[in-house]
Design an enzyme around this catalytic site. Structure first.
Site, short mmCIF file in Angstrom:
data_model
loop_
_atom_site.label_atom_id
_atom_site.label_comp_id
_atom_site.label_asym_id
_atom_site.label_seq_id
_atom_site.Cartn_x
_atom_site.Cartn_y
_atom_site.Cartn_z
N ASP A 97 0.86 -1.18 0.00
CA ASP A 97 0.00 0.00 0.00
C ASP A 97 0.90 1.23 0.00
OD1 ASP A 97 -2.35 1.66 0.49
OD2 ASP A 97 -1.59 1.81 2.53
N ASN A 98 0.36 2.40 -0.27
CA ASN A 98 1.16 3.62 -0.31
C ASN A 98 0.98 4.49 0.94
OD1 ASN A 98 2.90 5.54 -1.78
ND2 ASN A 98 1.05 6.80 -1.90
#
Length: 220
Positions: free
Chosen positions: A11-12
Site C-alpha cells: 500500500d502507499n
C-alpha cells in the site's frame, strides 16, 4: 533455514509515505469550502485506504456536490503535497535492502496512479518499484481483492507467492481475499486492534521488520 519472499506489494499512504497531515488538511479545506461545515478527524480518517471518491460519498448524496468536493480536495492536496509528504523512518533503508536482496517490489494503492507516483518521486522512493496499480488502473477497489490480484499478475507471480503490506483494514481484507500473505503495519493510520481483527499473517511494528518476511506461508 528461511527463504526470502518471491514478491512484495505495498500500500502507499500510511505504509510507505506519511500523508496523514495533508489528507486531513485537504479534507477540512474541501468540506469547509463546499459544504461550509467540518467533521472530526476520526470521522475523516475512518475510510482512508479506499478511493477518495468512495470516501466523499459519506458527506453528500448529491453527485454534483460529490464531484465538487473531489475537485477542491485534489486541488488543495496538490499544492501541499511536496512540502507535506514524508517517508516513514526506516522505509527507504528497508526498500534498499529488499531491492539488494533481489526481491521484486510493487505498489497497489487506492490513490490515483499519477498522484502516487508524484509523491514517491518527491521522496526518491519510486526507484524501488517496478509497478504501481492505482485506483484508476483497476475497475474494482480495496477491500475487493481485484487490485491486489492485478498487481500479482502484472508482477508475474501467483498470489500465494506474494506478500501484501498495508496499514488499513481494507488492505488486509483485500490481501487476504486475494490469497496473499498479509503484513499489517503499525506505523500507519489505523490502530493495532483494528488491524488484528482482520487476521493478517503478521503484524509489523517497524519497517526494519520487512526484512524478516519469509517465503509466504500456506494459508489455512
Amino acid at each position: 533455514m528461511t527463504t526470502k519472499p518471491r514478491c512484495i506489494l505495498f500500500d502507499n499512504d500510511g505504509t510507505l509515505v506519511d500523508t496523514q497531515a495533508i489528507i486531513l488538511a485537504s479534507f477540512h479545506h474541501a468540506l469547509q469550502t463546499v459544504l461550509h461545515k467540518d467533521f472530526p478527524d476520526d470521522v475523516l480518517m475512518r475510510k482512508v485506504g479506499q478511493p477518495l471518491s468512495t470516501q466523499m460519498w459519506d458527506f453528500t448524496q448529491d453527485e454534483d456536490t460529490h464531484d465538487r468536493l473531489l475537485e477542491v480536495y485534489r486541488a488543495h492536496n496538490a499544492t501541499i503535497l511536496e512540502e507535506g509528504i514524508a517517508p516513514y523512518a526506516g522505509i527507504k533503508e528497508a526498500l534498499e535492502e529488499l531491492t539488494a536482496a533481489g526481491i521484486p517490489l510493487g505498489v497497489v494503492t487506492s490513490k490515483r496512479h499519477d498522484v502516487c507516483l508524484r509523491g514517491l518521486k518527491v521522496l526518491g522512493l519510486d526507484q524501488f518499484f517496478s509497478l504501481i496499480i492505482g485506483s484508476d488502473d483497476c475497475e474494482t477497489h480495496k477491500p475487493d481483492p481485484g487490485p491486489v490480484l492485478m498487481g500479482c499478475e502484472a508482477m508475474g507471480f501467483a498470489p500465494s507467492e506474494c506478500w501484501y503490506v498495508g496499514d488499513s483494514p481494507f488492505d488486509i481484507q483485500a490481501g487476504n481475499q486475494a490469497g496473499c500473505a498479509t503484513a499489517a503495519v503499525l506505523w500507519g493510520m489505523f490502530p493495532e486492534e483494528v488491524l488484528r481483527a482482520e487476521h493478517p499473517t503478521v503484524v509489523l511494528t517497524h519497517p526494519s521488520e520487512l526484512l524478516q518476511l519469509e517465503s509466504c506461508p500456506e494459508r489455512g
